[in-house]
Design an enzyme around this catalytic site. Structure first.
Site, PDB file in Angstrom:
ATOM      1  N   TYR A  75     -40.573  50.943 -13.932  1.00  0.00           N
ATOM      2  CA  TYR A  75     -41.880  50.325 -13.673  1.00  0.00           C
ATOM      3  C   TYR A  75     -41.749  48.805 -13.783  1.00  0.00           C
ATOM      4  O   TYR A  75     -42.338  48.072 -13.010  1.00  0.00           O
ATOM      5  CB  TYR A  75     -42.919  50.842 -14.673  1.00  0.00           C
ATOM      6  CG  TYR A  75     -43.269  52.291 -14.451  1.00  0.00           C
ATOM      7  CD1 TYR A  75     -44.196  52.648 -13.475  1.00  0.00           C
ATOM      8  CD2 TYR A  75     -42.672  53.296 -15.194  1.00  0.00           C
ATOM      9  CE1 TYR A  75     -44.529  53.977 -13.262  1.00  0.00           C
ATOM     10  CE2 TYR A  75     -42.995  54.625 -14.989  1.00  0.00           C
ATOM     11  CZ  TYR A  75     -43.921  54.959 -14.025  1.00  0.00           C
ATOM     12  OH  TYR A  75     -44.235  56.270 -13.821  1.00  0.00           O
TER      13      TYR A  75
ATOM     14  N   ASN B  23     -53.415  55.764  -6.707  1.00  0.00           N
ATOM     15  CA  ASN B  23     -53.162  55.819  -5.268  1.00  0.00           C
ATOM     16  C   ASN B  23     -52.323  57.027  -4.868  1.00  0.00           C
ATOM     17  O   ASN B  23     -51.150  57.094  -5.192  1.00  0.00           O
ATOM     18  CB  ASN B  23     -52.440  54.534  -4.862  1.00  0.00           C
ATOM     19  CG  ASN B  23     -52.471  54.397  -3.365  1.00  0.00           C
ATOM     20  OD1 ASN B  23     -53.403  53.857  -2.800  1.00  0.00           O
ATOM     21  ND2 ASN B  23     -51.450  54.905  -2.708  1.00  0.00           N
TER      22      ASN B  23
ATOM     23  N   CYS C 261     -43.316  57.663  -5.470  1.00  0.00           N
ATOM     24  CA  CYS C 261     -43.555  57.220  -6.845  1.00  0.00           C
ATOM     25  C   CYS C 261     -42.721  58.022  -7.847  1.00  0.00           C
ATOM     26  O   CYS C 261     -42.570  57.614  -8.988  1.00  0.00           O
ATOM     27  CB  CYS C 261     -45.040  57.304  -7.168  1.00  0.00           C
ATOM     28  SG  CYS C 261     -45.845  58.756  -6.516  1.00  0.00           S
ATOM     29  N   HIS C 262     -42.147  59.153  -7.410  1.00  0.00           N
ATOM     30  CA  HIS C 262     -41.310  59.942  -8.326  1.00  0.00           C
ATOM     31  C   HIS C 262     -39.988  59.210  -8.576  1.00  0.00           C
ATOM     32  O   HIS C 262     -39.238  59.566  -9.473  1.00  0.00           O
ATOM     33  CB  HIS C 262     -41.070  61.329  -7.739  1.00  0.00           C
ATOM     34  CG  HIS C 262     -40.375  61.323  -6.433  1.00  0.00           C
ATOM     35  ND1 HIS C 262     -41.056  61.320  -5.230  1.00  0.00           N
ATOM     36  CD2 HIS C 262     -39.064  61.305  -6.143  1.00  0.00           C
ATOM     37  CE1 HIS C 262     -40.153  61.312  -4.259  1.00  0.00           C
ATOM     38  NE2 HIS C 262     -38.932  61.290  -4.776  1.00  0.00           N
TER      39      HIS C 262
ATOM     40  N   GLU D 132     -32.612  64.458  -5.499  1.00  0.00           N
ATOM     41  CA  GLU D 132     -32.284  63.231  -4.780  1.00  0.00           C
ATOM     42  C   GLU D 132     -31.107  62.492  -5.416  1.00  0.00           C
ATOM     43  O   GLU D 132     -30.259  61.936  -4.742  1.00  0.00           O
ATOM     44  CB  GLU D 132     -33.508  62.323  -4.740  1.00  0.00           C
ATOM     45  CG  GLU D 132     -34.655  63.018  -3.998  1.00  0.00           C
ATOM     46  CD  GLU D 132     -35.778  62.066  -3.668  1.00  0.00           C
ATOM     47  OE1 GLU D 132     -35.747  60.934  -4.142  1.00  0.00           O
ATOM     48  OE2 GLU D 132     -36.670  62.470  -2.920  1.00  0.00           O
TER      49      GLU D 132
END
Length: 83
Positions: free
Chosen positions: A23, A46, A53-54, A80
DNA sequence: CATTTGACGCCAA
DNA sequence: TTTGGCGCCAAAT
């Protein structure tokens, strides 16, 4: 990028697959090194599937939270990052 | 408009 | 290592 959130969205959208940013890193790239908290608030309010956002986690290495569920976030990161 | 809350980060004890 | 406290920002109440 008319506001800080727009910058945050751009930065998060640019995160490549298999990589994760904290972050704070996102906040820095967005222009405010102290807005790590704000980044979380923005991503939380959002819901945009275009925003991975993950891939945004805490500087401690912990995932933090996720609008789709922390389990899903962990699974996505695992997949990922594993590739 | 003022106050509170929270997907955070860093430091001191 | 874990807990407590402070700072910072955006959104919600």
């Amino acid at each position: 990028m008319n506001s800080f959130r727009e910058k945050v969205f751009e930065v998060v959208k640019k995160i490549p697959q298999g990589k994760t940013l904290s972050y704070k890193e996102v906040a820095i790239k967005a222009g405010n090194s102290k807005a790590a908290r704000a980044v979380g608030a923005i991503l939380r309010t959002n819901f945009d599937l275009k925003i991975p956002c993950h891939r945004v986690i805490k500087s401690d290495g912990t995932t933090g939270g996720y609008n789709r569920g922390v389990k899903q976030k962990l699974k996505l990161l695992k997949k990922e990052k594993a590739v």
